[in-house]
Design an enzyme around this catalytic site. Structure first.
Site, PDB file in Angstrom:
ATOM      1  N   HIS A   1      -9.563   1.343   4.537  1.00 50.33           N
ATOM      2  CA  HIS A   1      -8.320   1.458   5.321  1.00 50.33           C
ATOM      3  C   HIS A   1      -8.598   2.358   6.522  1.00 50.33           C
ATOM      4  O   HIS A   1      -9.376   3.313   6.420  1.00 50.33           O
ATOM      5  CB  HIS A   1      -7.210   2.040   4.438  1.00 50.33           C
ATOM      6  CG  HIS A   1      -5.856   1.941   5.064  1.00 50.33           C
ATOM      7  ND1 HIS A   1      -5.444   2.804   6.057  1.00 50.33           N
ATOM      8  CD2 HIS A   1      -4.833   1.080   4.871  1.00 50.33           C
ATOM      9  CE1 HIS A   1      -4.216   2.475   6.437  1.00 50.33           C
ATOM     10  NE2 HIS A   1      -3.816   1.432   5.728  1.00 50.33           N
TER      11      HIS A   1
ATOM     12  N   SER B   1       3.041  -2.481  10.335  1.00 50.23           N
ATOM     13  CA  SER B   1       4.488  -2.578  10.606  1.00 50.23           C
ATOM     14  C   SER B   1       5.082  -3.941  10.268  1.00 50.23           C
ATOM     15  O   SER B   1       6.032  -4.384  10.921  1.00 50.23           O
ATOM     16  CB  SER B   1       4.792  -2.204  12.060  1.00 50.23           C
ATOM     17  OG  SER B   1       4.441  -0.848  12.287  1.00 50.23           O
TER      18      SER B   1
ATOM     19  N   GLU C   1      -7.006   4.686   7.757  1.00 49.46           N
ATOM     20  CA  GLU C   1      -6.736   6.112   7.519  1.00 49.46           C
ATOM     21  C   GLU C   1      -7.932   6.768   6.827  1.00 49.46           C
ATOM     22  O   GLU C   1      -8.177   7.959   6.986  1.00 49.46           O
ATOM     23  CB  GLU C   1      -5.441   6.263   6.698  1.00 49.46           C
ATOM     24  CG  GLU C   1      -4.218   5.955   7.563  1.00 49.46           C
ATOM     25  CD  GLU C   1      -3.000   5.448   6.826  1.00 49.46           C
ATOM     26  OE1 GLU C   1      -2.945   5.558   5.583  1.00 49.46           O
ATOM     27  OE2 GLU C   1      -2.091   4.925   7.499  1.00 49.46           O
TER      28      GLU C   1
ATOM     29  N   GLU D   1      -5.852  -4.929  10.469  1.00 46.76           N
ATOM     30  CA  GLU D   1      -4.793  -3.954  10.698  1.00 46.76           C
ATOM     31  C   GLU D   1      -5.068  -3.181  11.990  1.00 46.76           C
ATOM     32  O   GLU D   1      -5.847  -2.218  11.984  1.00 46.76           O
ATOM     33  CB  GLU D   1      -4.742  -2.953   9.539  1.00 46.76           C
ATOM     34  CG  GLU D   1      -4.467  -3.580   8.189  1.00 46.76           C
ATOM     35  CD  GLU D   1      -3.839  -2.565   7.253  1.00 46.76           C
ATOM     36  OE1 GLU D   1      -2.712  -2.800   6.821  1.00 46.76           O
ATOM     37  OE2 GLU D   1      -4.473  -1.527   6.985  1.00 46.76           O
TER      38      GLU D   1
ATOM     39  N   LYS E   1       0.058   4.280  -0.231  1.00 44.69           N
ATOM     40  CA  LYS E   1      -0.572   5.472   0.369  1.00 44.69           C
ATOM     41  C   LYS E   1      -0.335   6.707  -0.526  1.00 44.69           C
ATOM     42  O   LYS E   1      -0.307   6.571  -1.746  1.00 44.69           O
ATOM     43  CB  LYS E   1      -0.051   5.703   1.786  1.00 44.69           C
ATOM     44  CG  LYS E   1      -0.078   4.443   2.640  1.00 44.69           C
ATOM     45  CD  LYS E   1       0.081   4.730   4.095  1.00 44.69           C
ATOM     46  CE  LYS E   1       0.219   3.425   4.855  1.00 44.69           C
ATOM     47  NZ  LYS E   1      -0.021   3.573   6.270  1.00 44.69           N
TER      48      LYS E   1
ATOM     49  N   ASN F   1       0.870  -1.177   0.000  1.00 41.86           N
ATOM     50  CA  ASN F   1       0.000   0.000   0.000  1.00 41.86           C
ATOM     51  C   ASN F   1       0.906   1.226   0.000  1.00 41.86           C
ATOM     52  O   ASN F   1       1.535   1.534   1.006  1.00 41.86           O
ATOM     53  CB  ASN F   1      -0.882  -0.018   1.258  1.00 41.86           C
ATOM     54  CG  ASN F   1      -1.677   1.267   1.425  1.00 41.86           C
ATOM     55  OD1 ASN F   1      -1.813   2.053   0.473  1.00 41.86           O
ATOM     56  ND2 ASN F   1      -2.214   1.483   2.613  1.00 41.86           N
TER      57      ASN F   1
ATOM     58  N   GLY G   1       2.373   1.911  10.731  1.00 41.79           N
ATOM     59  CA  GLY G   1       3.401   2.947  10.615  1.00 41.79           C
ATOM     60  C   GLY G   1       4.116   3.279  11.913  1.00 41.79           C
ATOM     61  O   GLY G   1       4.819   4.285  11.996  1.00 41.79           O
TER      62      GLY G   1
HETATM   63  C1  PEP Z   1      -0.851   0.001   5.831  1.00 39.31           C
HETATM   64  O1  PEP Z   1      -0.752   1.114   5.357  1.00 39.31           O
HETATM   65  O2  PEP Z   1      -1.825  -0.680   5.561  1.00 39.31           O
HETATM   66  C2  PEP Z   1       0.218  -0.474   6.707  1.00 39.31           C
HETATM   67  C3  PEP Z   1       0.103  -1.655   7.257  1.00 39.31           C
HETATM   68  O3  PEP Z   1       1.296   0.366   6.878  1.00 39.31           O
HETATM   69  P1  PEP Z   1       2.703  -0.013   7.573  1.00 39.31           P
HETATM   70  O4  PEP Z   1       3.138  -1.326   7.000  1.00 39.31           O
HETATM   71  O5  PEP Z   1       3.611   1.108   7.193  1.00 39.31           O
HETATM   72  O6  PEP Z   1       2.453  -0.115   9.030  1.00 39.31           O
END
Ligand code: PEP
Length: 244
Positions: free
Chosen positions: A91, A206, A93, A161, A10, A8, A167
């Site tokens: 997501h 992460s 976000e 998630e 973003k 992803n 992040g």
């Molecule tokens: C994500 O954006 O779905 C995500 C898991 O980000 P990260 O791997 O950077 O934590």
């Protein structure tokens, strides 16, 4: 079940990154036993798919309608027209920044399916919710409200998630991931029968080259949704290797 590893990007990436995307696409031929995809900013999709037509490239959201007065939005047929074959939906976000509800997300998943896109529907609890002992209740509630009744494993995957792991460099305990993925699997089977056994449940938050082997070995973890560590082929490859 073949593992599904999805990047992803973003709000990252311009034309100068097309070469990096091409290096990631090359990994898909190197690791044929892993399903690999990358979800790009909408502005890059058409250019990336034009030069990498065999690689699975997706969007990160879509509108639930086909067209109309929705300034700034991208519809599922527009993603298909740009060459996308999948999209992320719901997501965290977007749930927080754009106030997306389970009902919005469910409508988007149906619209994506109607246009011929695969979807990855995201669910996950905040740290406050986990600390309050509500993680299972929150995630299973999101799952119930965000998935269309006709969901099948052919076109739908779920990504668990935890919001506090995205992040941040923090990941949940192995036992917490196992508990959540088991609970999600149980709910998928109870709602979708044998299809629920096959719907892939990705872990996201992460994931990186160091923790991927551990995370991907947990029962019912059928892949990963990866943000930061998907931005370069060098960081993404160890995760794909772990999945292979
Ligand atoms: C994500 O954006 O779905 C995500 C898991 O980000 P990260 O791997 O950077 O934590």
């Amino acid at each position: 079940m073949q593992k599904y590893i999805v990047g992803n990007w973003k709000m990252n990436g311009t034309s100068s990154d097309l070469q990096e995307i091409s290096a990631i696409a090359a990994l898909a031929t190197q690791y044929p036993l892993v399903d690999i995809a990358i979800c790009l900013p909408a502005t890059l999709i058409a250019r990336a798919t034009a030069s990498m037509p065999d690689f699975a490239i997706g969007g990160q959201d879509c509108h639930h309608e086909v067209s109309g007065a929705h300034t700034g939005c991208v519809s599922p047929p527009m993603l298909v027209d740009a060459g996308a074959t999948l999209t992320i939906i719901g997501h965290s976000e977007r749930r927080s920044d754009q106030y997306e509800t389970n009902a919005n997300i469910c409508a988007k998943a149906s619209a994506a399916h109607a246009a011929g896109l695969k979807s990855i529907v995201c669910v996950g609890e905040t740290l406050a919710e986990r600390d309050a002992g509500q993680a299972l209740e929150i995630v299973l509630g999101q799952l119930e409200g965000s998935l269309p009744d006709d969901a099948t494993a052919d076109w739908l995957s779920v990504a668990y998630e935890p919001v506090w792991a995205i992040g941040t460099g923090r990941i949940p305990d192995e036992s917490d991931v196992a508990e959540m993925h088991f609970a999600i699997r149980k709910q998928l089977i109870s709602r979708f029968g044998s299809n629920g056994e096959m719907i892939r449940i990705l872990y996201g938050g992460s994931m990186n080259g160091e923790n991927a082997s551990m995370l991907l070995a947990i029962p019912n973890v059928d892949g990963g949704l990866i943000g930061g560590a998907s931005l370069t082929a060098v960081k993404f490859e160890p995760i794909i290797k772990a999945a292979a």
